[in-house]
Design a protein around this motif. Sequence first.
Motif, mmCIF file in Angstrom:
data_model
loop_
_atom_site.group_PDB
_atom_site.id
_atom_site.type_symbol
_atom_site.label_atom_id
_atom_site.label_comp_id
_atom_site.label_asym_id
_atom_site.label_seq_id
_atom_site.Cartn_x
_atom_site.Cartn_y
_atom_site.Cartn_z
ATOM 1 N N ALA A 128 0.835 -1.209 0.000
ATOM 2 C CA ALA A 128 0.000 0.000 0.000
ATOM 3 C C ALA A 128 0.868 1.257 0.000
ATOM 4 N N GLU A 129 0.292 2.324 -0.533
ATOM 5 C CA GLU A 129 0.967 3.618 -0.480
ATOM 6 C C GLU A 129 0.926 4.117 0.961
ATOM 7 N N ALA A 130 2.074 4.501 1.485
ATOM 8 C CA ALA A 130 2.184 4.922 2.882
ATOM 9 C C ALA A 130 1.730 6.372 3.032
ATOM 10 N N THR A 131 0.416 6.584 3.014
ATOM 11 C CA THR A 131 -0.138 7.923 3.189
ATOM 12 C C THR A 131 -0.197 8.246 4.681
ATOM 13 N N PRO A 132 -0.259 9.515 5.042
ATOM 14 C CA PRO A 132 -0.392 9.851 6.456
ATOM 15 C C PRO A 132 -1.633 9.211 7.095
ATOM 16 N N ALA A 133 -2.737 9.146 6.357
ATOM 17 C CA ALA A 133 -3.958 8.549 6.912
ATOM 18 C C ALA A 133 -3.764 7.053 7.181
ATOM 19 N N LEU A 134 -3.107 6.354 6.247
ATOM 20 C CA LEU A 134 -2.850 4.925 6.448
ATOM 21 C C LEU A 134 -1.927 4.708 7.637
ATOM 22 N N LEU A 135 -0.894 5.506 7.740
ATOM 23 C CA LEU A 135 0.034 5.372 8.865
ATOM 24 C C LEU A 135 -0.657 5.675 10.189
ATOM 25 N N GLU A 136 -1.554 6.645 10.199
ATOM 26 C CA GLU A 136 -2.308 6.963 11.419
ATOM 27 C C GLU A 136 -3.214 5.795 11.810
ATOM 28 N N ARG A 137 -3.941 5.242 10.829
ATOM 29 C CA ARG A 137 -4.810 4.086 11.113
ATOM 30 C C ARG A 137 -3.991 2.876 11.596
ATOM 31 N N SER A 138 -2.843 2.660 10.962
ATOM 32 C CA SER A 138 -1.984 1.534 11.354
ATOM 33 C C SER A 138 -1.469 1.723 12.780
ATOM 34 N N GLY A 139 -1.052 2.922 13.113
ATOM 35 C CA GLY A 139 -0.574 3.199 14.465
ATOM 36 C C GLY A 139 -1.676 3.043 15.505
ATOM 37 N N ALA A 140 -2.875 3.510 15.172
ATOM 38 C CA ALA A 140 -4.006 3.359 16.095
ATOM 39 C C ALA A 140 -4.342 1.890 16.299
ATOM 40 N N PHE A 141 -4.325 1.118 15.226
ATOM 41 C CA PHE A 141 -4.589 -0.310 15.327
ATOM 42 C C PHE A 141 -3.546 -1.000 16.209
ATOM 43 N N LEU A 142 -2.285 -0.728 15.956
ATOM 44 C CA LEU A 142 -1.229 -1.342 16.768
ATOM 45 C C LEU A 142 -1.325 -0.920 18.226
ATOM 46 N N GLY A 143 -1.738 0.305 18.468
ATOM 47 C CA GLY A 143 -1.916 0.765 19.847
ATOM 48 C C GLY A 143 -3.047 0.011 20.556
ATOM 49 N N ARG A 144 -4.084 -0.365 19.826
ATOM 50 C CA ARG A 144 -5.202 -1.108 20.421
ATOM 51 C C ARG A 144 -4.828 -2.541 20.765
ATOM 52 N N ILE A 145 -3.937 -3.132 19.967
ATOM 53 C CA ILE A 145 -3.612 -4.525 20.252
ATOM 54 C C ILE A 145 -2.442 -4.615 21.206
#
Length: 145
Positions: A128-145
């Motif tokens: 995937a293209e590493a957009t700021p929105a994707l990186l934010e969603r990925s970071g939020a997901f990792l923070g939840r787990i």
Amino acid sequence: MSSAEAVAKLCAKEEAERKTLKPTHDVAAAKQVALDHFGVAVMQLSELDSYDDQNWRVVDGGGNAYVLKAHNGVEARDAALLDAQSALFARLSERGVRAPTEARPRVSSSTTSYRLLDWVDGDVLSKAEATPALLERSGAFLGRI
């Protein structure tokens, strides 16, 4: 030699060993492993990218999809590591995170360990293209787990 240097030396040795102990099964051998060790008659098989293991997407006659994984020799001899990975996948799944849980118990041979994992549909983050929105969603997901 400091303990950090000793660990670094051991890691470098293991990394080199991973390359020489990477499984190299052909399609026929992978199908046979699936049938002999896991009772899965393969209808479709495609090899997946892997750093130092060998992985295939397997589909059986009922349309069930799996990952057939042949571990490199370094990981294969570390049952505790493989048990920890399986426990992590199970725990994530219990918490609602789609994870590749073991479809059948792991099988080990003298040179590798095999796992049959449930296939998880989705896109690979590295593609995937590493957009700021994707990186934010990925970071939020990792923070939840």
